[in-house]
Scaffold this motif. Structure first.
Motif, PDB file in Angstrom:
ATOM      1  N   GLN A 285       0.811  -1.224   0.000  1.00 32.96           N
ATOM      2  CA  GLN A 285       0.000   0.000   0.000  1.00 32.96           C
ATOM      3  C   GLN A 285       0.847   1.279   0.000  1.00 32.96           C
ATOM      4  OE1 GLN A 285      -3.018  -0.123   3.064  1.00 32.96           O
ATOM      5  NE2 GLN A 285      -3.833  -2.089   2.363  1.00 32.96           N
ATOM      6  N   GLN A 286       2.069   1.212  -0.451  1.00 31.51           N
ATOM      7  CA  GLN A 286       2.891   2.417  -0.513  1.00 31.51           C
ATOM      8  C   GLN A 286       2.318   3.456  -1.486  1.00 31.51           C
ATOM      9  OE1 GLN A 286       5.443   2.682   1.693  1.00 31.51           O
ATOM     10  NE2 GLN A 286       5.513   4.844   1.116  1.00 31.51           N
ATOM     11  N   PRO A 287       1.806   3.049  -2.660  1.00 29.95           N
ATOM     12  CA  PRO A 287       1.185   4.052  -3.538  1.00 29.95           C
ATOM     13  C   PRO A 287      -0.005   4.762  -2.895  1.00 29.95           C
ATOM     14  CG  PRO A 287       1.673   2.059  -4.771  1.00 29.95           C
ATOM     15  CD  PRO A 287       1.896   1.731  -3.322  1.00 29.95           C
ATOM     16  N   LEU A 288      -0.706   4.072  -1.992  1.00 28.44           N
ATOM     17  CA  LEU A 288      -1.796   4.735  -1.272  1.00 28.44           C
ATOM     18  C   LEU A 288      -1.267   5.910  -0.472  1.00 28.44           C
ATOM     19  CD1 LEU A 288      -4.760   4.807  -0.182  1.00 28.44           C
ATOM     20  CD2 LEU A 288      -3.963   3.290   1.647  1.00 28.44           C
ATOM     21  N   ARG A 289      -0.151   5.725   0.180  1.00 27.54           N
ATOM     22  CA  ARG A 289       0.427   6.797   0.981  1.00 27.54           C
ATOM     23  C   ARG A 289       0.869   7.966   0.087  1.00 27.54           C
ATOM     24  NH1 ARG A 289       1.628   5.555   6.132  1.00 27.54           N
ATOM     25  NH2 ARG A 289       3.311   7.107   6.206  1.00 27.54           N
ATOM     26  N   HIS A 290       1.438   7.633  -1.087  1.00 31.48           N
ATOM     27  CA  HIS A 290       1.819   8.694  -2.015  1.00 31.48           C
ATOM     28  C   HIS A 290       0.583   9.455  -2.497  1.00 31.48           C
ATOM     29  CE1 HIS A 290       5.684   6.943  -1.769  1.00 31.48           C
ATOM     30  NE2 HIS A 290       5.551   6.038  -2.722  1.00 31.48           N
ATOM     31  N   ALA A 291      -0.494   8.725  -2.783  1.00 31.14           N
ATOM     32  CA  ALA A 291      -1.728   9.367  -3.243  1.00 31.14           C
ATOM     33  C   ALA A 291      -2.283  10.302  -2.173  1.00 31.14           C
ATOM     34  CB  ALA A 291      -2.760   8.308  -3.619  1.00 31.14           C
ATOM     35  N   VAL A 292      -2.257   9.854  -0.930  1.00 31.49           N
ATOM     36  CA  VAL A 292      -2.724  10.703   0.176  1.00 31.49           C
ATOM     37  C   VAL A 292      -1.875  11.970   0.262  1.00 31.49           C
ATOM     38  CG1 VAL A 292      -2.859  10.867   2.694  1.00 31.49           C
ATOM     39  CG2 VAL A 292      -3.751   8.845   1.520  1.00 31.49           C
ATOM     40  N   ALA A 293      -0.554  11.808   0.149  1.00 38.50           N
ATOM     41  CA  ALA A 293       0.335  12.972   0.208  1.00 38.50           C
ATOM     42  C   ALA A 293       0.012  13.966  -0.900  1.00 38.50           C
ATOM     43  CB  ALA A 293       1.793  12.524   0.101  1.00 38.50           C
ATOM     44  N   GLY A 294      -0.321  13.464  -2.091  1.00 41.54           N
ATOM     45  CA  GLY A 294      -0.674  14.349  -3.188  1.00 41.54           C
ATOM     46  C   GLY A 294      -1.957  15.108  -2.949  1.00 41.54           C
ATOM     47  N   CYS A 295      -2.948  14.412  -2.415  1.00 45.90           N
ATOM     48  CA  CYS A 295      -4.206  15.082  -2.074  1.00 45.90           C
ATOM     49  C   CYS A 295      -3.975  16.208  -1.073  1.00 45.90           C
ATOM     50  CB  CYS A 295      -5.197  14.083  -1.489  1.00 45.90           C
ATOM     51  SG  CYS A 295      -5.967  12.992  -2.705  1.00 45.90           S
ATOM     52  N   LEU A 296      -3.204  15.914  -0.042  1.00 44.06           N
ATOM     53  CA  LEU A 296      -2.987  16.904   1.017  1.00 44.06           C
ATOM     54  C   LEU A 296      -2.122  18.063   0.534  1.00 44.06           C
ATOM     55  CD1 LEU A 296      -2.451  14.619   4.145  1.00 44.06           C
ATOM     56  CD2 LEU A 296      -4.559  15.631   3.276  1.00 44.06           C
ATOM     57  N   GLN A 297      -1.183  17.778  -0.385  1.00 48.24           N
ATOM     58  CA  GLN A 297      -0.311  18.845  -0.865  1.00 48.24           C
ATOM     59  C   GLN A 297      -1.094  19.861  -1.694  1.00 48.24           C
ATOM     60  OE1 GLN A 297       2.960  17.629  -3.343  1.00 48.24           O
ATOM     61  NE2 GLN A 297       3.698  19.702  -3.639  1.00 48.24           N
ATOM     62  N   LEU A 298      -1.983  19.387  -2.570  1.00 45.41           N
ATOM     63  CA  LEU A 298      -2.708  20.313  -3.449  1.00 45.41           C
ATOM     64  C   LEU A 298      -3.952  20.893  -2.801  1.00 45.41           C
ATOM     65  CD1 LEU A 298      -2.645  19.179  -7.161  1.00 45.41           C
ATOM     66  CD2 LEU A 298      -1.006  20.502  -5.848  1.00 45.41           C
ATOM     67  N   LEU A 299      -4.450  20.252  -1.741  1.00 45.55           N
ATOM     68  CA  LEU A 299      -5.715  20.679  -1.143  1.00 45.55           C
ATOM     69  C   LEU A 299      -5.733  22.167  -0.772  1.00 45.55           C
ATOM     70  CD1 LEU A 299      -7.808  18.650   1.380  1.00 45.55           C
ATOM     71  CD2 LEU A 299      -7.371  21.056   1.783  1.00 45.55           C
ATOM     72  N   PRO A 300      -4.728  22.710  -0.065  1.00 45.82           N
ATOM     73  CA  PRO A 300      -4.791  24.138   0.284  1.00 45.82           C
ATOM     74  C   PRO A 300      -4.769  25.065  -0.921  1.00 45.82           C
ATOM     75  CG  PRO A 300      -3.178  22.977   1.656  1.00 45.82           C
ATOM     76  CD  PRO A 300      -3.540  22.061   0.530  1.00 45.82           C
ATOM     77  N   HIS A 301      -4.339  24.548  -2.078  1.00 48.19           N
ATOM     78  CA  HIS A 301      -4.230  25.368  -3.277  1.00 48.19           C
ATOM     79  C   HIS A 301      -5.405  25.150  -4.232  1.00 48.19           C
ATOM     80  CE1 HIS A 301      -0.196  26.393  -1.967  1.00 48.19           C
ATOM     81  NE2 HIS A 301      -0.018  25.102  -1.715  1.00 48.19           N
ATOM     82  N   CYS A 302      -6.355  24.333  -3.831  1.00 46.88           N
ATOM     83  CA  CYS A 302      -7.561  24.107  -4.635  1.00 46.88           C
ATOM     84  C   CYS A 302      -8.822  24.455  -3.851  1.00 46.88           C
ATOM     85  CB  CYS A 302      -7.618  22.650  -5.093  1.00 46.88           C
ATOM     86  SG  CYS A 302      -6.338  22.192  -6.282  1.00 46.88           S
ATOM     87  N   MET A 303      -8.684  25.230  -2.796  1.00 49.04           N
ATOM     88  CA  MET A 303      -9.846  25.554  -1.970  1.00 49.04           C
ATOM     89  C   MET A 303     -10.954  26.288  -2.728  1.00 49.04           C
ATOM     90  SD  MET A 303      -9.691  24.113   0.900  1.00 49.04           S
ATOM     91  CE  MET A 303     -11.038  24.985   1.707  1.00 49.04           C
ATOM     92  N   PRO A 304     -10.662  27.166  -3.696  1.00 51.84           N
ATOM     93  CA  PRO A 304     -11.771  27.771  -4.434  1.00 51.84           C
ATOM     94  C   PRO A 304     -12.608  26.759  -5.212  1.00 51.84           C
ATOM     95  CG  PRO A 304      -9.780  29.082  -4.713  1.00 51.84           C
ATOM     96  CD  PRO A 304      -9.367  27.790  -4.057  1.00 51.84           C
ATOM     97  N   ILE A 305     -12.037  25.578  -5.482  1.00 50.33           N
ATOM     98  CA  ILE A 305     -12.806  24.511  -6.124  1.00 50.33           C
ATOM     99  C   ILE A 305     -13.610  23.737  -5.094  1.00 50.33           C
ATOM    100  CG2 ILE A 305     -12.581  22.293  -7.328  1.00 50.33           C
ATOM    101  CD1 ILE A 305     -10.263  23.491  -8.893  1.00 50.33           C
ATOM    102  N   PHE A 306     -12.979  23.370  -3.978  1.00 47.32           N
ATOM    103  CA  PHE A 306     -13.664  22.565  -2.963  1.00 47.32           C
ATOM    104  C   PHE A 306     -14.700  23.366  -2.178  1.00 47.32           C
ATOM    105  CE2 PHE A 306      -9.369  20.278  -2.964  1.00 47.32           C
ATOM    106  CZ  PHE A 306      -9.800  19.343  -3.895  1.00 47.32           C
ATOM    107  N   ALA A 307     -14.444  24.646  -1.974  1.00 47.14           N
ATOM    108  CA  ALA A 307     -15.382  25.532  -1.263  1.00 47.14           C
ATOM    109  C   ALA A 307     -15.581  26.761  -2.138  1.00 47.14           C
ATOM    110  CB  ALA A 307     -14.831  25.914   0.109  1.00 47.14           C
ATOM    111  N   PRO A 308     -16.482  26.702  -3.121  1.00 48.16           N
ATOM    112  CA  PRO A 308     -16.502  27.695  -4.194  1.00 48.16           C
ATOM    113  C   PRO A 308     -17.239  28.989  -3.889  1.00 48.16           C
ATOM    114  CG  PRO A 308     -18.126  26.004  -4.625  1.00 48.16           C
ATOM    115  CD  PRO A 308     -17.389  25.574  -3.392  1.00 48.16           C
TER     116      PRO A 308
END
Length: 448
Positions: A285-308
Motif C-alpha cells: 500500500q505504498q502508492p496509497l500513501r503517495h496518493a494521500v500525500a498528493g491530495c494533502l499537498q494540493l488541497l490548500p491550493h484548490c480551496m476555491p474549487i472545494f469551497a466555491p
C-alpha cells in the motif's frame, strides 16, 4: 473519443420512438459555478445535430458568475466579440424529464472532444486530466456521495423553513439519523432515486443525515470517471425538480443552518492498471500513501474549487465531521482524506472536503491531479489522525486568500491548465466583489 454520428442518430430516434409525446429536448452543460446553461431544441432538430450538423453556443456562457452575470476576465466577455464555440452531444445522456409540467427530454453537451475545446469548460478540464492518466496506464474508479437538505417550498422572509412531515404536518425540526425519517419522506425520496435511475444514474443507498431534513444519496462506482461526474451534476438538477413537484425545495447549499451540519460532496477513488490491478494496494500500500500525500499537498491550493463560495467556507470546521485542516486517517470521518476499511481489491481514498454545491467535474479533476503528481514524486504524507489528533496542515478559509493560493501554484497550473486557473480564479474574485456590494441588515443593527 468521438461517437459515430450513426450511433447518436440511433439514440435520438430510439428516444423519439419511446417518447412520442416529447417535442423539445434541453441541451445542457455545467458552467464554472456549477449551474446548467443551454438551449431547448425541437426534437426533430436534435436529429440533425446527431447527424453532424453544427451545435454552437456562446463560449462565454461557461464564464457566468453565481448570479448569471458576465465578468470581464482578460479579453473574454467584453473584448472578444462574444464568439460561439462548438459543442457536441454526450452519448447515452438523452433521457426523459419527468418533473416538468410538460413532457421534455434533456441531454448533456460539452466542448471536450471537439476540434477546439474550451480550455476553461469544467468537463474539458476533467477530460484532459483523465486523458493524461490514461496515457500513463492509470484508470480511476469513482463514486460520488451527495448530501442535501429538504425545505418547505415557501420561504419565510427569504429564509428557509423546515420541511413539513407529511404524516403529521409538523415541521421536521429535529436533527437525527433515524430510519423513520426515510419512511416519513419516503414518497419524495423514492421519486428522487427513481428519477435519478431514469436519467441513467446508478443511485444506491439513501441515508437520513444528522441535520433536520438532511439526506444523502450515494451512487455506484463507475470506471468511467467523466460519467461519474455527469451523474453528480444531473442528480442535482433532477433532485431539485422532483422536490418542487412534491411541494418541497431541495438544496445542495453547503451550510444552510449555522447550528446544524453542512452538506458535503464525498468522492471515492480507486486507481487500476490495464490488467485490473488496484494500484493503491501494490507494494504494501505504498502508492496509497503517495496518493494521500498528493491530495494533502494540493488541497490548500484548490480551496476555491472545494469551497466555491462564501457559504461553503462557513461549512469548514466547528460541526460534526467537517475538517478544519488538511488531514487524513483510516476510518476517520474528521479527516479531509479518509481511507475506508476494505479489501485490497477495493482499496480507495474518500475525499470529504468539497461542499455539495461544488462543481463535480472540477472537484474530481483537482483530486486526480493531486494523486497523479505524488504518484510520480512519491513523497510520504504527514501522520494520520489515528496516530496524532493534531496532525494536519492549514488551508485558507477566506475567498481572496484561497484564490491567491490557487492562482500562482505551479503544480495546479500545470495539471489543471494555466488558462483555466486564471479564468477560474478571476471568476471567483469577481463573485467575491459582487457579493460585497450589498449591505446586510446586520450591519445596520451593529453600526447605524
Amino acid at each position: 473519443m468521438k461517437t459515430p454520428p450513426c450511433a447518436l442518430l440511433a439514440e435520438v430516434r430510439t428516444f423519439r420512438q419511446n417518447h412520442p409525446d416529447v417535442r423539445y429536448v434541453d441541451l445542457i452543460a455545467l458552467d464554472i459555478p456549477g449551474h446548467f446553461y443551454g438551449k431547448r431544441y425541437p426534437v426533430e432538430m436534435l436529429e440533425k445535430v446527431a447527424a453532424s450538423s453544427p451545435l454552437k453556443l456562446p463560449q462565454n456562457a461557461v464564464l457566468l458568475g453565481v448570479q448569471g452575470g458576465l465578468f470581464k476576465i482578460g479579453d473574454y466577455c467584453f473584448n472578444d466579440g462574444d464568439p460561439d464555440a462548438n459543442r457536441r452531444l454526450v452519448p447515452g445522456t438523452l433521457k426523459p424529464v419527468s418533473w416538468e409540467s410538460q413532457p421534455l427530454g434533456q441531454m448533456l453537451i460539452t466542448s471536450d472532444g471537439t476540434d477546439a475545446p474550451i480550455e476553461f469548460e469544467p468537463r474539458e478540464v476533467l477530460a484532459r486530466v483523465l486523458q493524461r492518466l490514461q496515457h500513463k496506464g492509470i484508470h480511476p474508479m469513482v463514486a460520488f456521495e451527495l448530501e442535501f437538505y429538504l425545505f418547505d417550498k415557501k420561504l419565510a422572509n427569504g429564509l428557509p423553513q423546515f420541511p413539513r412531515d407529511p404524516l403529521s404536518d409538523d415541521a421536521d425540526d429535529q436533527p437525527n439519523l433515524h430510519i423513520e425519517r426515510l419512511s416519513r419522506f419516503g414518497v419524495v425520496l423514492d421519486d428522487m432515486a427513481q428519477t435519478a435511475r431514469d436519467q441513467g444514474i446508478d443511485s444506491t443507498v439513501i441515508t437520513a443525515e444528522l441535520g433536520p431534513g438532511q439526506f444523502e444519496i450515494n451512487f455506484g462506482h463507475s470506471d468511467d470517471a467523466l460519467r461519474a461526474a455527469d451523474w453528480a451534476a444531473l442528480f442535482c438538477r433532477s433532485t431539485r425538480g422532483v422536490a418542487l413537484k412534491h411541494g418541497y425545495r431541495a438544496s445542495f447549499m453547503a451550510k444552510p443552518y449555522l447550528q446544524f451540519p453542512g452538506s458535503g460532496m464525498h468522492v471515492h477513488i480507486s486507481l487500476y492498471d490495464g490488467a485490473g490491478n488496484n494500484l493503491l494496494a501494490a507494494h504494501q500500500q505504498q502508492p496509497l500513501r503517495h496518493a494521500v500525500a498528493g491530495c494533502l499537498q494540493l488541497l490548500p491550493h484548490c480551496m476555491p474549487i472545494f469551497a466555491p463560495n462564501h457559504n461553503a467556507l462557513r461549512r469548514l470546521g466547528g460541526t460534526v465531521n467537517a475538517a478544519t485542516r488538511a488531514s487524513w486517517g483510516f476510518e476517520d470521518r474528521d479527516a479531509c482524506v479518509r481511507i475506508p476499511e476494505s479489501d485490497p481489491r477495493n482499496l480507495r481514498i474518500e475525499h470529504r472536503l468539497a461542499s455539495a454545491d461544488a462543481n463535480p467535474y472540477l472537484v474530481l479533476a483537482a483530486i486526480l491531479a493531486g494523486l497523479e503528481h505524488e504518484l510520480e514524486t512519491r513523497q510520504e504524507p504527514i501522520a494520520p489522525l489515528n496516530d496524532d489528533r493534531s496532525s494536519g496542515t492549514d488551508f485558507p478559509v477566506e475567498m481572496l486568500d484561497a484564490v491567491r493560493a490557487m492562482q500562482h501554484h505551479r503544480v495546479v497550473r500545470d495539471t489543471l491548465g494555466a488558462e483555466f486557473v486564471d479564468v477560474y480564479c478571476e471568476n471567483k474574485r469577481q463573485d467575491h466583489l459582487a457579493f460585497q456590494q450589498e449591505i446586510h441588515a446586520r450591519e445596520y443593527r451593529w453600526f447605524l
